[in-house]
Design a protein around this motif. Sequence first.
Motif, PDB file in Angstrom:
ATOM      1  N   LEU A 101      52.187  41.734  41.460  1.00 26.86           N
ATOM      2  CA  LEU A 101      50.991  42.581  41.452  1.00 26.86           C
ATOM      3  C   LEU A 101      50.873  43.388  40.162  1.00 26.86           C
ATOM      4  O   LEU A 101      49.786  43.512  39.585  1.00 26.86           O
ATOM      5  CB  LEU A 101      51.001  43.513  42.664  1.00 26.86           C
ATOM      6  N   LEU A 102      51.989  43.925  39.696  1.00 28.76           N
ATOM      7  CA  LEU A 102      51.965  44.666  38.428  1.00 28.76           C
ATOM      8  C   LEU A 102      51.649  43.754  37.250  1.00 28.76           C
ATOM      9  O   LEU A 102      50.912  44.142  36.335  1.00 28.76           O
ATOM     10  CB  LEU A 102      53.308  45.359  38.189  1.00 28.76           C
ATOM     11  N   GLY A 103      52.212  42.554  37.267  1.00 31.44           N
ATOM     12  CA  GLY A 103      51.931  41.595  36.202  1.00 31.44           C
ATOM     13  C   GLY A 103      50.462  41.204  36.176  1.00 31.44           C
ATOM     14  O   GLY A 103      49.858  41.096  35.109  1.00 31.44           O
ATOM     15  N   ASN A 104      49.881  40.995  37.350  1.00 31.84           N
ATOM     16  CA  ASN A 104      48.459  40.669  37.434  1.00 31.84           C
ATOM     17  C   ASN A 104      47.607  41.820  36.894  1.00 31.84           C
ATOM     18  O   ASN A 104      46.670  41.596  36.120  1.00 31.84           O
ATOM     19  CB  ASN A 104      48.088  40.358  38.881  1.00 31.84           C
ATOM     20  N   ALA A 105      47.933  43.044  37.297  1.00 31.00           N
ATOM     21  CA  ALA A 105      47.176  44.206  36.819  1.00 31.00           C
ATOM     22  C   ALA A 105      47.328  44.364  35.313  1.00 31.00           C
ATOM     23  O   ALA A 105      46.349  44.660  34.603  1.00 31.00           O
ATOM     24  CB  ALA A 105      47.640  45.473  37.535  1.00 31.00           C
ATOM     25  N   GLN A 106      48.528  44.140  34.806  1.00 33.52           N
ATOM     26  CA  GLN A 106      48.769  44.268  33.371  1.00 33.52           C
ATOM     27  C   GLN A 106      48.017  43.182  32.600  1.00 33.52           C
ATOM     28  O   GLN A 106      47.450  43.452  31.535  1.00 33.52           O
ATOM     29  CB  GLN A 106      50.271  44.174  33.109  1.00 33.52           C
ATOM     30  N   TYR A 107      47.985  41.980  33.136  1.00 34.28           N
ATOM     31  CA  TYR A 107      47.274  40.884  32.476  1.00 34.28           C
ATOM     32  C   TYR A 107      45.771  41.152  32.446  1.00 34.28           C
ATOM     33  O   TYR A 107      45.112  40.897  31.445  1.00 34.28           O
ATOM     34  CB  TYR A 107      47.563  39.560  33.189  1.00 34.28           C
ATOM     35  N   ARG A 108      45.236  41.668  33.542  1.00 35.89           N
ATOM     36  CA  ARG A 108      43.803  41.968  33.586  1.00 35.89           C
ATOM     37  C   ARG A 108      43.423  43.096  32.630  1.00 35.89           C
ATOM     38  O   ARG A 108      42.356  43.080  32.038  1.00 35.89           O
ATOM     39  CB  ARG A 108      43.377  42.343  34.995  1.00 35.89           C
ATOM     40  N   LYS A 109      44.314  44.066  32.486  1.00 33.55           N
ATOM     41  CA  LYS A 109      44.011  45.223  31.632  1.00 33.55           C
ATOM     42  C   LYS A 109      44.239  44.927  30.149  1.00 33.55           C
ATOM     43  O   LYS A 109      43.412  45.270  29.306  1.00 33.55           O
ATOM     44  CB  LYS A 109      44.864  46.414  32.056  1.00 33.55           C
ATOM     45  N   ARG A 110      45.371  44.281  29.820  1.00 34.02           N
ATOM     46  CA  ARG A 110      45.751  44.101  28.418  1.00 34.02           C
ATOM     47  C   ARG A 110      45.621  42.665  27.919  1.00 34.02           C
ATOM     48  O   ARG A 110      45.699  42.429  26.720  1.00 34.02           O
ATOM     49  CB  ARG A 110      47.186  44.562  28.222  1.00 34.02           C
ATOM     50  N   GLY A 111      45.528  41.711  28.824  1.00 33.47           N
ATOM     51  CA  GLY A 111      45.429  40.317  28.408  1.00 33.47           C
ATOM     52  C   GLY A 111      46.770  39.659  28.150  1.00 33.47           C
ATOM     53  O   GLY A 111      46.814  38.482  27.790  1.00 33.47           O
ATOM     54  N   LYS A 112      47.861  40.394  28.285  1.00 28.20           N
ATOM     55  CA  LYS A 112      49.197  39.818  28.140  1.00 28.20           C
ATOM     56  C   LYS A 112      50.150  40.544  29.073  1.00 28.20           C
ATOM     57  O   LYS A 112      49.851  41.606  29.598  1.00 28.20           O
ATOM     58  CB  LYS A 112      49.694  39.890  26.701  1.00 28.20           C
ATOM     59  N   ILE A 113      51.300  39.933  29.279  1.00 29.53           N
ATOM     60  CA  ILE A 113      52.274  40.473  30.224  1.00 29.53           C
ATOM     61  C   ILE A 113      53.537  40.865  29.476  1.00 29.53           C
ATOM     62  O   ILE A 113      54.072  40.074  28.687  1.00 29.53           O
ATOM     63  CB  ILE A 113      52.608  39.433  31.312  1.00 29.53           C
ATOM     64  N   ASP A 114      54.021  42.066  29.733  1.00 25.97           N
ATOM     65  CA  ASP A 114      55.296  42.541  29.185  1.00 25.97           C
ATOM     66  C   ASP A 114      56.311  42.543  30.322  1.00 25.97           C
ATOM     67  O   ASP A 114      56.365  43.474  31.124  1.00 25.97           O
ATOM     68  CB  ASP A 114      55.123  43.941  28.590  1.00 25.97           C
ATOM     69  N   LYS A 171      59.545  42.852  30.438  1.00 27.13           N
ATOM     70  CA  LYS A 171      60.572  43.904  30.415  1.00 27.13           C
ATOM     71  C   LYS A 171      60.033  45.193  31.037  1.00 27.13           C
ATOM     72  O   LYS A 171      60.721  45.848  31.818  1.00 27.13           O
ATOM     73  CB  LYS A 171      61.025  44.146  28.981  1.00 27.13           C
ATOM     74  N   LYS A 172      58.815  45.526  30.709  1.00 29.34           N
ATOM     75  CA  LYS A 172      58.200  46.745  31.246  1.00 29.34           C
ATOM     76  C   LYS A 172      57.963  46.620  32.755  1.00 29.34           C
ATOM     77  O   LYS A 172      58.182  47.577  33.503  1.00 29.34           O
ATOM     78  CB  LYS A 172      56.883  47.010  30.524  1.00 29.34           C
ATOM     79  N   ILE A 173      57.536  45.453  33.193  1.00 31.15           N
ATOM     80  CA  ILE A 173      57.312  45.224  34.623  1.00 31.15           C
ATOM     81  C   ILE A 173      58.625  45.331  35.385  1.00 31.15           C
ATOM     82  O   ILE A 173      58.709  45.985  36.425  1.00 31.15           O
ATOM     83  CB  ILE A 173      56.642  43.860  34.875  1.00 31.15           C
ATOM     84  N   PHE A 174      59.682  44.686  34.864  1.00 29.08           N
ATOM     85  CA  PHE A 174      60.983  44.732  35.526  1.00 29.08           C
ATOM     86  C   PHE A 174      61.496  46.164  35.620  1.00 29.08           C
ATOM     87  O   PHE A 174      61.966  46.595  36.679  1.00 29.08           O
ATOM     88  CB  PHE A 174      61.996  43.859  34.773  1.00 29.08           C
ATOM     89  N   ARG A 175      61.391  46.899  34.539  1.00 29.39           N
ATOM     90  CA  ARG A 175      61.866  48.290  34.534  1.00 29.39           C
ATOM     91  C   ARG A 175      61.078  49.147  35.528  1.00 29.39           C
ATOM     92  O   ARG A 175      61.649  49.964  36.252  1.00 29.39           O
ATOM     93  CB  ARG A 175      61.771  48.863  33.125  1.00 29.39           C
ATOM     94  N   THR A 176      59.777  48.941  35.587  1.00 33.15           N
ATOM     95  CA  THR A 176      58.941  49.702  36.518  1.00 33.15           C
ATOM     96  C   THR A 176      59.297  49.395  37.964  1.00 33.15           C
ATOM     97  O   THR A 176      59.467  50.300  38.787  1.00 33.15           O
ATOM     98  CB  THR A 176      57.444  49.395  36.276  1.00 33.15           C
ATOM     99  N   ILE A 177      59.430  48.115  38.291  1.00 36.39           N
ATOM    100  CA  ILE A 177      59.790  47.722  39.660  1.00 36.39           C
ATOM    101  C   ILE A 177      61.181  48.236  40.008  1.00 36.39           C
ATOM    102  O   ILE A 177      61.417  48.728  41.114  1.00 36.39           O
ATOM    103  CB  ILE A 177      59.713  46.186  39.828  1.00 36.39           C
ATOM    104  N   TRP A 178      62.109  48.156  39.062  1.00 35.25           N
ATOM    105  CA  TRP A 178      63.479  48.611  39.312  1.00 35.25           C
ATOM    106  C   TRP A 178      63.504  50.110  39.596  1.00 35.25           C
ATOM    107  O   TRP A 178      64.174  50.572  40.505  1.00 35.25           O
ATOM    108  CB  TRP A 178      64.351  48.268  38.105  1.00 35.25           C
ATOM    109  N   ARG A 179      62.737  50.882  38.844  1.00 34.16           N
ATOM    110  CA  ARG A 179      62.732  52.336  39.036  1.00 34.16           C
ATOM    111  C   ARG A 179      61.960  52.730  40.295  1.00 34.16           C
ATOM    112  O   ARG A 179      62.341  53.682  40.981  1.00 34.16           O
ATOM    113  CB  ARG A 179      62.155  53.021  37.804  1.00 34.16           C
TER     114      ARG A 179
END
Length: 131
Positions: free
Chosen positions: A83-96, A98-106
Amino acid sequence: MEMIWDSVKHLYAYLAVIPIIPFAIILFGYGAYVQDRKKGFRMAMDITTALLIGCVAVLFDRLFGSQFGLYGILLFMLLGGGLLGNAQYRKRGKIDGKKIFRTIWRLSFFTMSLLYILFMCFGIGKLMFTA
């Protein structure tokens, strides 16, 4: 080799039973070492999350008599990452990733902390009020 593996399993089990102790040790120890309290807090969160995931999975399995605890946690983490990857792709056009993993982990740290407290209370109550 088996003795080393057993030692690692026992150490993990002892640390996971009361995760506030390793959290405090890492927070104050690493925080004092790097002289940055924020960095120490993040490191303590990251390491304690691994302990909490195992502990919450075992508590879930014991309370509900299932073997789905760890798989359920991993499933929710993967769904959250998707879900975070989808939201990030829709907003920025690319997926990070490392940032998604860190966010989910925290986020998992806070979720697992809440579930740990909840399941421990239920487990203690179940132990006290059932014969």
